[in-house]
Motif scaffolding. Sequence first.
Motif, PDB file in Angstrom:
ATOM      1  N   ALA A 127      49.800  49.509  40.895  1.00 22.33           N
ATOM      2  CA  ALA A 127      49.839  49.243  42.329  1.00 22.33           C
ATOM      3  C   ALA A 127      51.275  49.284  42.845  1.00 22.33           C
ATOM      4  CB  ALA A 127      49.189  47.899  42.639  1.00 22.33           C
ATOM      5  N   LYS A 128      52.200  48.729  42.077  1.00 19.88           N
ATOM      6  CA  LYS A 128      53.614  48.762  42.481  1.00 19.88           C
ATOM      7  C   LYS A 128      54.132  50.198  42.506  1.00 19.88           C
ATOM      8  CE  LYS A 128      55.109  44.097  41.534  1.00 19.88           C
ATOM      9  NZ  LYS A 128      56.101  43.242  40.895  1.00 19.88           N
ATOM     10  N   ASN A 129      53.696  51.023  41.553  1.00 20.17           N
ATOM     11  CA  ASN A 129      54.058  52.440  41.581  1.00 20.17           C
ATOM     12  C   ASN A 129      53.484  53.117  42.821  1.00 20.17           C
ATOM     13  OD1 ASN A 129      55.494  52.302  39.167  1.00 20.17           O
ATOM     14  ND2 ASN A 129      53.770  53.000  37.923  1.00 20.17           N
ATOM     15  N   GLY A 130      52.278  52.725  43.203  1.00 16.73           N
ATOM     16  CA  GLY A 130      51.655  53.251  44.414  1.00 16.73           C
ATOM     17  C   GLY A 130      52.453  52.900  45.654  1.00 16.73           C
ATOM     18  N   ILE A 131      52.958  51.680  45.706  1.00 14.42           N
ATOM     19  CA  ILE A 131      53.796  51.253  46.835  1.00 14.42           C
ATOM     20  C   ILE A 131      55.026  52.148  46.927  1.00 14.42           C
ATOM     21  CG2 ILE A 131      55.334  49.421  47.649  1.00 14.42           C
ATOM     22  CD1 ILE A 131      53.212  47.412  46.513  1.00 14.42           C
ATOM     23  N   GLU A 132      55.682  52.372  45.798  1.00 14.29           N
ATOM     24  CA  GLU A 132      56.879  53.217  45.790  1.00 14.29           C
ATOM     25  C   GLU A 132      56.540  54.644  46.198  1.00 14.29           C
ATOM     26  OE1 GLU A 132      59.970  52.067  45.667  1.00 14.29           O
ATOM     27  OE2 GLU A 132      58.957  50.126  45.564  1.00 14.29           O
ATOM     28  N   THR A 157      55.760  44.432  56.303  1.00 11.79           N
ATOM     29  CA  THR A 157      55.530  43.707  55.067  1.00 11.79           C
ATOM     30  C   THR A 157      54.503  44.469  54.238  1.00 11.79           C
ATOM     31  OG1 THR A 157      55.885  41.622  56.240  1.00 11.79           O
ATOM     32  CG2 THR A 157      54.808  41.481  54.112  1.00 11.79           C
ATOM     33  N   ILE A 158      54.685  44.442  52.939  1.00  8.05           N
ATOM     34  CA  ILE A 158      53.715  45.036  52.023  1.00  8.05           C
ATOM     35  C   ILE A 158      53.035  43.884  51.298  1.00  8.05           C
ATOM     36  CG2 ILE A 158      53.366  46.566  50.058  1.00  8.05           C
ATOM     37  CD1 ILE A 158      56.179  47.780  50.887  1.00  8.05           C
ATOM     38  N   LYS A 159      51.737  43.800  51.433  1.00  9.71           N
ATOM     39  CA  LYS A 159      50.992  42.729  50.785  1.00  9.71           C
ATOM     40  C   LYS A 159      50.287  43.295  49.557  1.00  9.71           C
ATOM     41  CE  LYS A 159      50.573  40.064  54.954  1.00  9.71           C
ATOM     42  NZ  LYS A 159      49.777  39.174  55.757  1.00  9.71           N
ATOM     43  N   LEU A 160      50.727  42.830  48.391  1.00  8.94           N
ATOM     44  CA  LEU A 160      50.112  43.203  47.124  1.00  8.94           C
ATOM     45  C   LEU A 160      49.020  42.183  46.851  1.00  8.94           C
ATOM     46  CD1 LEU A 160      50.042  44.959  44.593  1.00  8.94           C
ATOM     47  CD2 LEU A 160      51.878  43.546  43.655  1.00  8.94           C
ATOM     48  N   ARG A 161      47.786  42.663  46.766  1.00 13.86           N
ATOM     49  CA  ARG A 161      46.644  41.752  46.684  1.00 13.86           C
ATOM     50  C   ARG A 161      45.907  41.898  45.357  1.00 13.86           C
ATOM     51  NH1 ARG A 161      43.682  43.413  52.220  1.00 13.86           N
ATOM     52  NH2 ARG A 161      43.511  45.331  51.047  1.00 13.86           N
ATOM     53  N   LYS A 162      45.247  40.809  44.968  1.00 12.97           N
ATOM     54  CA  LYS A 162      44.406  40.818  43.772  1.00 12.97           C
ATOM     55  C   LYS A 162      43.045  40.247  44.139  1.00 12.97           C
ATOM     56  CE  LYS A 162      44.067  39.484  38.973  1.00 12.97           C
ATOM     57  NZ  LYS A 162      44.545  38.653  37.875  1.00 12.97           N
ATOM     58  N   SER A 163      41.997  40.948  43.708  1.00 10.69           N
ATOM     59  CA  SER A 163      40.625  40.506  43.966  1.00 10.69           C
ATOM     60  C   SER A 163      39.903  40.303  42.631  1.00 10.69           C
ATOM     61  CB  SER A 163      39.894  41.561  44.803  1.00 10.69           C
ATOM     62  OG  SER A 163      39.644  42.712  44.009  1.00 10.69           O
ATOM     63  N   ASP A 164      38.609  40.101  42.709  1.00  7.56           N
ATOM     64  CA  ASP A 164      37.801  39.947  41.505  1.00  7.56           C
ATOM     65  C   ASP A 164      37.150  41.262  41.079  1.00  7.56           C
ATOM     66  OD1 ASP A 164      38.334  37.219  41.276  1.00  7.56           O
ATOM     67  OD2 ASP A 164      36.695  36.690  42.633  1.00  7.56           O
ATOM     68  N   ALA A 165      37.527  42.357  41.692  1.00  4.38           N
ATOM     69  CA  ALA A 165      36.942  43.664  41.389  1.00  4.38           C
ATOM     70  C   ALA A 165      37.369  44.153  40.004  1.00  4.38           C
ATOM     71  CB  ALA A 165      37.374  44.677  42.452  1.00  4.38           C
ATOM     72  N   ASN A 166      36.683  45.169  39.500  1.00  6.49           N
ATOM     73  CA  ASN A 166      37.048  45.766  38.214  1.00  6.49           C
ATOM     74  C   ASN A 166      38.481  46.294  38.241  1.00  6.49           C
ATOM     75  OD1 ASN A 166      34.599  45.243  37.027  1.00  6.49           O
ATOM     76  ND2 ASN A 166      33.753  47.269  37.442  1.00  6.49           N
ATOM     77  N   GLU A 167      38.862  46.889  39.348  1.00  2.13           N
ATOM     78  CA  GLU A 167      40.246  47.337  39.570  1.00  2.13           C
ATOM     79  C   GLU A 167      40.795  46.433  40.664  1.00  2.13           C
ATOM     80  OE1 GLU A 167      39.686  51.547  40.357  1.00  2.13           O
ATOM     81  OE2 GLU A 167      40.134  51.970  38.267  1.00  2.13           O
ATOM     82  N   PRO A 168      41.381  45.308  40.283  1.00  3.01           N
ATOM     83  CA  PRO A 168      41.622  44.224  41.232  1.00  3.01           C
ATOM     84  C   PRO A 168      42.851  44.341  42.138  1.00  3.01           C
ATOM     85  CG  PRO A 168      42.325  43.561  39.059  1.00  3.01           C
ATOM     86  CD  PRO A 168      41.686  44.909  38.919  1.00  3.01           C
ATOM     87  N   PHE A 169      43.757  45.267  41.862  1.00  3.99           N
ATOM     88  CA  PHE A 169      45.007  45.306  42.615  1.00  3.99           C
ATOM     89  C   PHE A 169      44.978  46.366  43.714  1.00  3.99           C
ATOM     90  CE2 PHE A 169      46.015  43.542  38.476  1.00  3.99           C
ATOM     91  CZ  PHE A 169      46.684  42.381  38.834  1.00  3.99           C
ATOM     92  N   SER A 170      45.463  45.987  44.876  1.00  4.66           N
ATOM     93  CA  SER A 170      45.593  46.912  45.998  1.00  4.66           C
ATOM     94  C   SER A 170      46.740  46.420  46.871  1.00  4.66           C
ATOM     95  CB  SER A 170      44.298  46.983  46.807  1.00  4.66           C
ATOM     96  OG  SER A 170      44.030  45.739  47.424  1.00  4.66           O
ATOM     97  N   PHE A 171      47.106  47.230  47.846  1.00  5.03           N
ATOM     98  CA  PHE A 171      48.163  46.814  48.760  1.00  5.03           C
ATOM     99  C   PHE A 171      47.884  47.334  50.164  1.00  5.03           C
ATOM    100  CE2 PHE A 171      49.658  50.745  46.704  1.00  5.03           C
ATOM    101  CZ  PHE A 171      49.951  51.544  47.807  1.00  5.03           C
ATOM    102  N   ILE A 172      48.501  46.664  51.125  1.00  2.96           N
ATOM    103  CA  ILE A 172      48.484  47.107  52.513  1.00  2.96           C
ATOM    104  C   ILE A 172      49.902  47.009  53.070  1.00  2.96           C
ATOM    105  CG2 ILE A 172      46.066  46.563  53.013  1.00  2.96           C
ATOM    106  CD1 ILE A 172      46.998  43.957  54.329  1.00  2.96           C
ATOM    107  N   PHE A 173      50.233  47.915  53.955  1.00  4.12           N
ATOM    108  CA  PHE A 173      51.482  47.865  54.714  1.00  4.12           C
ATOM    109  C   PHE A 173      51.109  47.317  56.091  1.00  4.12           C
ATOM    110  CE2 PHE A 173      52.809  50.486  51.339  1.00  4.12           C
ATOM    111  CZ  PHE A 173      54.167  50.799  51.434  1.00  4.12           C
ATOM    112  N   VAL A 174      51.746  46.225  56.492  1.00  2.00           N
ATOM    113  CA  VAL A 174      51.425  45.534  57.733  1.00  2.00           C
ATOM    114  C   VAL A 174      52.655  45.553  58.631  1.00  2.00           C
ATOM    115  CG1 VAL A 174      50.670  43.328  58.707  1.00  2.00           C
ATOM    116  CG2 VAL A 174      49.827  44.042  56.474  1.00  2.00           C
ATOM    117  N   ASN A 175      52.454  45.873  59.920  1.00  2.00           N
ATOM    118  CA  ASN A 175      53.597  45.901  60.836  1.00  2.00           C
ATOM    119  C   ASN A 175      53.956  44.504  61.331  1.00  2.00           C
ATOM    120  OD1 ASN A 175      51.813  45.289  62.943  1.00  2.00           O
ATOM    121  ND2 ASN A 175      51.934  47.304  63.878  1.00  2.00           N
ATOM    122  N   ALA A 176      54.984  44.416  62.147  1.00  2.00           N
ATOM    123  CA  ALA A 176      55.488  43.127  62.633  1.00  2.00           C
ATOM    124  C   ALA A 176      54.447  42.360  63.445  1.00  2.00           C
ATOM    125  CB  ALA A 176      56.755  43.341  63.456  1.00  2.00           C
ATOM    126  N   GLU A 177      53.496  43.065  64.050  1.00  2.00           N
ATOM    127  CA  GLU A 177      52.438  42.415  64.840  1.00  2.00           C
ATOM    128  C   GLU A 177      51.262  41.973  63.970  1.00  2.00           C
ATOM    129  OE1 GLU A 177      53.609  45.661  66.017  1.00  2.00           O
ATOM    130  OE2 GLU A 177      55.154  44.464  66.997  1.00  2.00           O
TER     131      GLU A 177
END
Length: 107
Positions: free
Chosen positions: A38-43, A2-22
Motif C-alpha cells: 500500500a505504501k508503494n502504491g501511495i508513492e 492528507t493520505i489516509k492509510l487504512r486497514k480493514s478486516d478484508a482479505n487484502e486489508p490495506f488501502s489508502f485515500i488522498f483527501v483534500n483540505a476540505e
Amino acid sequence: MTIKLRKSDANEPFSFIFVNAEGKTIIKSENYAQKASAKNGIESVKKNCQEDSRYELKESSNGKQFFNIKSTNGQIVGTSALFSDVIERSAAIAELKANSEDAIIEE
C-alpha cells in the motif's frame, strides 16, 4: 492534502485515500495484502499523478466524471471520486498534482 492509510478486516486489508483540505476524497486505491505494498502504491500515485499521460479520463454510467491514474506498466494505481462535471474533475487533478508530493500519511 492528507493520505489516509487504512486497514480493514478484508482479505487484502490495506488501502489508502488522498483527501483534500476540505475533507473530500480525491482518489482511492485498490486493496493490498501488505502494508508495504500500500505504501508503494501511495508513492506510485505521487509519482504518476504529475504526468498528464498517466491520467485516464472517464465518464460513469450515470454521467459523472472520474479518472484513473496508471503506472508506467499501465496498471491502475488510483481511481478518483465521482465529480459532477469535467471542470470539477480538472480542478481535482490540478489539486492532486499541486498537493500530493507534500501530503502527510496518516495511519
